[in-house]
Design a protein around this motif. Structure first.
Motif, PDB file in Angstrom:
ATOM      1  N   ASP A  27      -4.212   1.085  -9.880  1.00 20.76           N
ATOM      2  CA  ASP A  27      -5.051   0.000  -9.351  1.00 20.76           C
ATOM      3  C   ASP A  27      -4.696  -1.337 -10.001  1.00 20.76           C
ATOM      4  N   ALA A  28      -4.540  -1.342 -11.314  1.00 20.41           N
ATOM      5  CA  ALA A  28      -4.215  -2.580 -12.026  1.00 20.41           C
ATOM      6  C   ALA A  28      -2.825  -3.075 -11.661  1.00 20.41           C
ATOM      7  N   GLU A  43      -1.291  -2.542  -8.785  1.00 24.61           N
ATOM      8  CA  GLU A  43      -1.364  -3.062  -7.420  1.00 24.61           C
ATOM      9  C   GLU A  43      -1.885  -4.507  -7.424  1.00 24.61           C
ATOM     10  N   TYR A  44      -2.878  -4.774  -8.235  1.00 25.22           N
ATOM     11  CA  TYR A  44      -3.414  -6.134  -8.345  1.00 25.22           C
ATOM     12  C   TYR A  44      -2.356  -7.081  -8.918  1.00 25.22           C
ATOM     13  N   ARG A  91      -9.760   7.219 -14.395  1.00 23.71           N
ATOM     14  CA  ARG A  91      -9.535   6.088 -13.499  1.00 23.71           C
ATOM     15  C   ARG A  91      -8.062   6.028 -13.116  1.00 23.71           C
ATOM     16  N   ASP A  92      -7.795   5.305 -12.042  1.00 25.76           N
ATOM     17  CA  ASP A  92      -6.445   5.247 -11.475  1.00 25.76           C
ATOM     18  C   ASP A  92      -5.643   4.131 -12.142  1.00 25.76           C
ATOM     19  N   ARG A 116       1.321   6.595  -7.157  1.00 22.32           N
ATOM     20  CA  ARG A 116       0.233   7.536  -7.467  1.00 22.32           C
ATOM     21  C   ARG A 116       0.675   8.990  -7.399  1.00 22.32           C
ATOM     22  N   ARG A 164       0.468  -8.163  -6.314  1.00 18.16           N
ATOM     23  CA  ARG A 164       0.136  -8.934  -5.110  1.00 18.16           C
ATOM     24  C   ARG A 164       0.802 -10.305  -5.060  1.00 18.16           C
ATOM     25  N   THR A 197       2.448   1.599  -3.612  1.00 21.13           N
ATOM     26  CA  THR A 197       1.517   2.064  -4.645  1.00 21.13           C
ATOM     27  C   THR A 197       1.055   3.497  -4.375  1.00 21.13           C
ATOM     28  N   ALA A 237       0.831  -1.213   0.000  1.00 21.66           N
ATOM     29  CA  ALA A 237       0.000   0.000   0.000  1.00 21.66           C
ATOM     30  C   ALA A 237       0.859   1.254   0.000  1.00 21.66           C
TER      31      ALA A 237
END
Length: 247
Positions: free
Chosen positions: A217-218, A220-221, A213-214, A199, A224, A195, A192
């Motif tokens: 987000d993609a 970060e996924y 859109r951010d 940003r 993981r 990322t 967290a």
């Protein structure tokens, strides 16, 4: 180059998520400066470099053209934060033992700033500028971050970003060049936290404004599986490209 204010809109996030500069950097800066009385941190943002300078210099003047950035700067009794441009600092002639620009030279009118630095520096004073490009964590994570940087956000980077990528190597420095040390920024971050840093990239903010859109987000996924548990901390490293010269 005119002043480009690309960070005021997310100044609070920038202050919280950017890495801190290491103490060995400030040890070296104080060692090469002729005295440790006054340092000017130009384009200070929210004071990441100014805070480090205040541990080594009696007085620090930290200037920035963005009121929003300065509003989120960390207070310190040795630091005077001022709103001012790089080419018109308002600092007394021949007063600064050290002038620094941390991760911001590419946003300035470089020629005009160097003229101001000539005016403000004390005899034998030092001008030091530095930058850092992509972070390094593990090969798998670095690939995903590289895709974000070079593919998803490619068209959203300002042309001046190339100066960061080359470590300011093509910029003719005034004065007599100094040999600089090898220094790295290092942070032990959770996913967290990492990322949140991504940003703060100017290109990520431009993408959000354009697409709605951010883009992180993609990423970060995708990170993981490589990162491990969400609370797990990994070391993030950014090699610093430092250039310095003595008046």
């Amino acid at each position: 180059m005119p002043y480009a204010d690309l960070f005021s809109g997310h100044a609070r996030q920038y202050a919280a998520a950017r890495p801190r500069y290491p103490q060995p950097l400030f040890d070296w800066l104080s060692a090469v400066a002729p005295r440790q009385q006054l340092a000017w941190d130009c384009a200070t943002g929210n004071g990441q470099a100014a805070i480090g300078l205040a541990t080594r210099f009696a007085h620090v003047i930290a200037t920035d053209a963005s009121e929003s950035q300065l509003a989120h700067a960390e207070a310190h009794p040795r630091i005077a934060y001022r709103k001012a441009t790089a080419e018109a600092s308002g600092i007394s002639t021949g007063s600064a033992d050290l002038i620094t620009v941390a991760q911001a030279l590419h946003w300035l009118d470089i020629t005009a700033f160097f003229e101001e630095a000539r005016r403000v520096l004390a005899p034998a004073g030092v001008l030091a500028v530095w930058s850092y490009a992509l972070p390094r964590i593990t090969p798998a994570i670095d690939v995903e971050v590289g895709r974000l940087y070079g593919e998803t956000l490619k068209q959203y980077w300002d042309d001046r970003r190339r100066l960061v990528e080359e470590g300011y190597a093509s910029i003719p420095m005034p004065f007599e060049a100094l040999e600089t040390p090898h220094v790295e920024l290092r942070e032990d971050w959770t996913l967290a936290q990492f990322t949140a840093y991504l940003r703060t990239w100017s290109a990520a903010q431009r993408y959000i404004a354009d697409v709605g859109r951010d883009p992180v987000d993609a990423v970060e996924y995708a990170l993981r599986p490589f990162w491990g548990e969400p609370h797990e901390r990994r070391q993030v490293r950014w090699p610093l490209a430092i250039r310095a010269a003595r008046s």
